[in-house]
Each structure stands twice: as structure tokens, then as C-alpha cells.
Design a protein around this motif. Structure first.
Motif, PDB file in Angstrom:
ATOM      1  N   PHE A  35     -13.342  -5.004   0.117  1.00 42.42           N
ATOM      2  CA  PHE A  35     -12.252  -4.841   1.080  1.00 42.42           C
ATOM      3  C   PHE A  35     -12.079  -3.330   1.271  1.00 42.42           C
ATOM      4  N   ASP A  36     -12.971  -2.762   2.059  1.00 42.07           N
ATOM      5  CA  ASP A  36     -13.135  -1.312   2.044  1.00 42.07           C
ATOM      6  C   ASP A  36     -12.778  -0.618   3.357  1.00 42.07           C
ATOM      7  N   THR A  37     -11.967  -1.283   4.175  1.00 40.26           N
ATOM      8  CA  THR A  37     -11.429  -0.627   5.366  1.00 40.26           C
ATOM      9  C   THR A  37      -9.924  -0.863   5.413  1.00 40.26           C
ATOM     10  N   GLY A  38      -9.248  -0.077   6.237  1.00 44.19           N
ATOM     11  CA  GLY A  38      -7.809  -0.246   6.363  1.00 44.19           C
ATOM     12  C   GLY A  38      -7.427  -1.628   6.845  1.00 44.19           C
ATOM     13  N   ARG A  39      -8.175  -2.140   7.829  1.00 43.41           N
ATOM     14  CA  ARG A  39      -7.860  -3.466   8.373  1.00 43.41           C
ATOM     15  C   ARG A  39      -8.052  -4.562   7.322  1.00 43.41           C
ATOM     16  N   LEU A  40      -9.168  -4.500   6.594  1.00 45.39           N
ATOM     17  CA  LEU A  40      -9.429  -5.512   5.573  1.00 45.39           C
ATOM     18  C   LEU A  40      -8.357  -5.486   4.486  1.00 45.39           C
ATOM     19  N   LEU A  41      -7.983  -4.287   4.046  1.00 40.44           N
ATOM     20  CA  LEU A  41      -6.945  -4.176   3.024  1.00 40.44           C
ATOM     21  C   LEU A  41      -5.598  -4.679   3.532  1.00 40.44           C
ATOM     22  N   ALA A  42      -5.291  -4.402   4.792  1.00 37.01           N
ATOM     23  CA  ALA A  42      -4.033  -4.869   5.363  1.00 37.01           C
ATOM     24  C   ALA A  42      -3.989  -6.393   5.424  1.00 37.01           C
ATOM     25  N   GLU A  43      -5.096  -7.000   5.836  1.00 39.87           N
ATOM     26  CA  GLU A  43      -5.156  -8.461   5.884  1.00 39.87           C
ATOM     27  C   GLU A  43      -5.067  -9.056   4.480  1.00 39.87           C
ATOM     28  N   LEU A  44      -5.743  -8.418   3.526  1.00 38.27           N
ATOM     29  CA  LEU A  44      -5.687  -8.879   2.142  1.00 38.27           C
ATOM     30  C   LEU A  44      -4.265  -8.782   1.601  1.00 38.27           C
ATOM     31  N   ALA A  45      -3.593  -7.672   1.862  1.00 36.78           N
ATOM     32  CA  ALA A  45      -2.227  -7.482   1.377  1.00 36.78           C
ATOM     33  C   ALA A  45      -1.288  -8.549   1.925  1.00 36.78           C
ATOM     34  N   ALA A  46      -1.493  -8.955   3.171  1.00 36.47           N
ATOM     35  CA  ALA A  46      -0.664 -10.009   3.747  1.00 36.47           C
ATOM     36  C   ALA A  46      -0.856 -11.321   2.998  1.00 36.47           C
ATOM     37  N   CYS A  47      -2.088 -11.603   2.571  1.00 33.29           N
ATOM     38  CA  CYS A  47      -2.352 -12.811   1.781  1.00 33.29           C
ATOM     39  C   CYS A  47      -1.653 -12.735   0.427  1.00 33.29           C
ATOM     40  N   TYR A  48      -1.733 -11.575  -0.229  1.00 30.83           N
ATOM     41  CA  TYR A  48      -1.030 -11.382  -1.499  1.00 30.83           C
ATOM     42  C   TYR A  48       0.466 -11.612  -1.316  1.00 30.83           C
ATOM     43  N   ALA A  49       1.045 -10.989  -0.299  1.00 30.90           N
ATOM     44  CA  ALA A  49       2.494 -11.080  -0.091  1.00 30.90           C
ATOM     45  C   ALA A  49       2.917 -12.528   0.141  1.00 30.90           C
ATOM     46  N   ASP A  50       2.139 -13.262   0.924  1.00 33.75           N
ATOM     47  CA  ASP A  50       2.466 -14.664   1.172  1.00 33.75           C
ATOM     48  C   ASP A  50       2.402 -15.481  -0.119  1.00 33.75           C
ATOM     49  N   ALA A  51       1.402 -15.204  -0.961  1.00 30.41           N
ATOM     50  CA  ALA A  51       1.269 -15.925  -2.225  1.00 30.41           C
ATOM     51  C   ALA A  51       2.442 -15.622  -3.151  1.00 30.41           C
ATOM     52  N   VAL A  52       2.824 -14.347  -3.240  1.00 31.52           N
ATOM     53  CA  VAL A  52       3.943 -13.949  -4.108  1.00 31.52           C
ATOM     54  C   VAL A  52       5.248 -14.547  -3.596  1.00 31.52           C
ATOM     55  N   ASP A  53       5.453 -14.495  -2.288  1.00 35.93           N
ATOM     56  CA  ASP A  53       6.672 -15.061  -1.718  1.00 35.93           C
ATOM     57  C   ASP A  53       6.742 -16.566  -1.929  1.00 35.93           C
ATOM     58  N   ALA A  54       5.594 -17.242  -1.792  1.00 37.83           N
ATOM     59  CA  ALA A  54       5.561 -18.690  -1.995  1.00 37.83           C
ATOM     60  C   ALA A  54       5.927 -19.066  -3.429  1.00 37.83           C
ATOM     61  N   ALA A  55       5.599 -18.176  -4.376  1.00 37.60           N
ATOM     62  CA  ALA A  55       5.914 -18.423  -5.783  1.00 37.60           C
ATOM     63  C   ALA A  55       7.382 -18.149  -6.100  1.00 37.60           C
ATOM     64  N   GLY A  56       8.088 -17.483  -5.191  1.00 37.40           N
ATOM     65  CA  GLY A  56       9.505 -17.195  -5.401  1.00 37.40           C
ATOM     66  C   GLY A  56       9.775 -16.208  -6.519  1.00 37.40           C
ATOM     67  N   LEU A  57       8.859 -15.285  -6.733  1.00 29.72           N
ATOM     68  CA  LEU A  57       8.992 -14.345  -7.848  1.00 29.72           C
ATOM     69  C   LEU A  57      10.065 -13.290  -7.568  1.00 29.72           C
ATOM     70  N   ASP A  58      10.874 -13.009  -8.569  1.00 27.63           N
ATOM     71  CA  ASP A  58      11.906 -11.978  -8.480  1.00 27.63           C
ATOM     72  C   ASP A  58      11.355 -10.679  -9.078  1.00 27.63           C
ATOM     73  N   PHE A  59      11.153  -9.654  -8.256  1.00 28.96           N
ATOM     74  CA  PHE A  59      10.634  -8.380  -8.746  1.00 28.96           C
ATOM     75  C   PHE A  59      11.178  -7.243  -7.904  1.00 28.96           C
ATOM     76  N   GLU A  60      11.073  -6.016  -8.464  1.00 27.55           N
ATOM     77  CA  GLU A  60      11.672  -4.857  -7.802  1.00 27.55           C
ATOM     78  C   GLU A  60      10.698  -3.700  -7.611  1.00 27.55           C
ATOM     79  N   LEU A  61       9.537  -3.755  -8.242  1.00 23.75           N
ATOM     80  CA  LEU A  61       8.582  -2.657  -8.201  1.00 23.75           C
ATOM     81  C   LEU A  61       7.174  -3.218  -8.258  1.00 23.75           C
ATOM     82  N   VAL A  62       6.249  -2.564  -7.548  1.00 20.66           N
ATOM     83  CA  VAL A  62       4.847  -2.986  -7.535  1.00 20.66           C
ATOM     84  C   VAL A  62       4.032  -1.989  -8.356  1.00 20.66           C
ATOM     85  N   PHE A  63       3.184  -2.528  -9.247  1.00 19.54           N
ATOM     86  CA  PHE A  63       2.408  -1.688 -10.167  1.00 19.54           C
ATOM     87  C   PHE A  63       0.925  -2.042 -10.057  1.00 19.54           C
TER      88      PHE A  63
END
Length: 216
Positions: free
Chosen positions: A40-68
């Protein structure tokens, strides 16, 4: 299969982050597939990947305040995820670690936002032996952070050792009492291969691999 899982697998194949054939893993196992988040070595690919991560985290209902992001692959993944959340209207603090502590300037091995008192989401590509994750958890706790969960791209769902009863992801989750959220799993990949004509030829090899090394 949920939308973010399907989108992620499509993206991984398109980016050639997910490849099929015969691959010797670090464990010595011969795998019919290989996942490399470094593709995932371009800006577009990383942006699309990040959207998948965010959807997965949101679906899990995780409570967090900082990304590491654990060094090294976790750093761009966590950064991209923080940018995606900012795009969605949630501006999260971000931190990551160095492999070796800096001995000049501000020193130390942590970079970015302060962790103390904050619930921390760790972002990485996979959990293999769990070494990098355990180091990250130790650093977070030493800095006063509160590990809230771990998000990974792909869970291979296989026993870390022949005599093990758990996968690496399950072992880390049980050891530290925090959830591991995977954008997609081997089970999802099998479903995806079954419905994707270009991958159908690989499904039997994937099933055989799961039968030999997968979780019962």
C-alpha cells in the motif's frame, strides 16, 4: 461479508499486497498466500486502506482516544488512520515509537502526542509472533497510557505453533485483556475467493492450509 472487509480484500488484491502462490513464511510453513502491507505504497492506496480500518474499528464500537503505530509498518498505518478520522471530523492525537531510543535532542523512544491517561488504539498490519505488539504495549503502559485495543489488517487465524491452542492474535488478546480487531480474516478471504472468479483456483489450497494450521 461486511462492506469494509470486501473493500479491503479487493484493495489488497489490486495493490498486490495480497498474493497467491507458494510462499515460505518466517515460521517455515509453506503458505498459499502472502500479505505485505508495504505494497500500500501510494497516498490513494493508504487512504483507502485507512477507511477500511476506520470502518472496522467503528463497527467494533471501541472506545479510544489516541492512535499509536508500532515501528515500522505501524507508523504509516496509524498516521493514515488518524488522517482518515480527521477527515471524518474526529481529530485524534497520534504517537509512535522508535526501535532504538534517541540519545540526543528530546531523547526517548516515543514520538508524538502524550499517552498518559489516554485510551490507546494500536494499529499494525498483522500479528505474527506478537513481539512488536508486546513491545508497544510495554511502552504505552510505561508512558501512562491505557491500551484499549489493537487493530490489524489481516488475521491469518492460524496456530502460532503446532502445539498451540490459540492464534497469535488470540494469545495477545488473552494475555493483555484487550480486543484485537481485524479488518479481514482468513475466513473472509475464503469467502472472497469463492465469489471472485480470478481467485477461485486458489480456494482449495487455502482450505487445505486452514485445515492443517488453522484454529479448530
Amino acid at each position: 461479508m461486511s462492506d469494509h472487509r470486501h473493500r479491503f480484500l479487493q484493495l489488497a488484491v489490486r495493490a498486490e499486497a495480497l498474493r497467491f502462490g507458494e510462499f515460505t513464511l518466517k515460521s517455515g510453513r509453506i503458505s498459499p498466500y502472502f500479505f505485505n502491507a508495504g505494497r500500500f505504497d501510494t497516498g490513494r492506496l493508504l487512504a483507502e486502506l485507512a477507511a477500511c480500518y476506520a470502518d472496522a474499528v467503528d463497527a467494533a464500537g471501541l472506545d479510544f482516544e489516541l492512535v499509536f503505530g508500532p515501528a515500522y509498518k505501524g507508523i504509516p498505518l496509524a498516521t493514515a488512520l488518524a488522517c482518515e478520522y480527521a477527515r471524518r471530523g474526529r481529530d485524534l492525537p497520534l504517537a509512535f515509537n522508535r526501535k532504538e531510543a534517541k540519545t540526543h535532542g528530546e531523547g526517548g523512544h516515543l514520538i508524538g502526542a502524550k499517552l498518559a491517561g489516554r485510551r490507546v488504539l494500536i494499529v499494525d498490519d498483522v500479528i505474527t509472533a506478537g513481539t512488536a505488539i508486546r513491545e508497544a504495549l510495554s511502552s504505552i503502559r510505561e508512558a501512562g497510557g491505557i491500551p484499549a485495543g489493537i487493530a490489524i489488517a489481516l488475521d491469518r487465524q492460524e496456530r502460532v505453533r503446532e502445539d498451540a491452542a490459540e492464534s497469535a492474535a488470540q494469545a495477545v488478546a488473552a494475555e493483555h485483556g484487550i480486543p484485537v480487531i481485524a479488518v479481514a480474516t482468513l475466513s473472509d478471504l475464503l469467502d472472497f475467493a469463492g465469489e471472485t472468479a480470478a481467485l477461485a483456483a486458489h480456494r482449495d489450497a487455502l482450505l487445505a492450509y486452514r485445515a492443517r494450521y488453522g484454529m479448530v
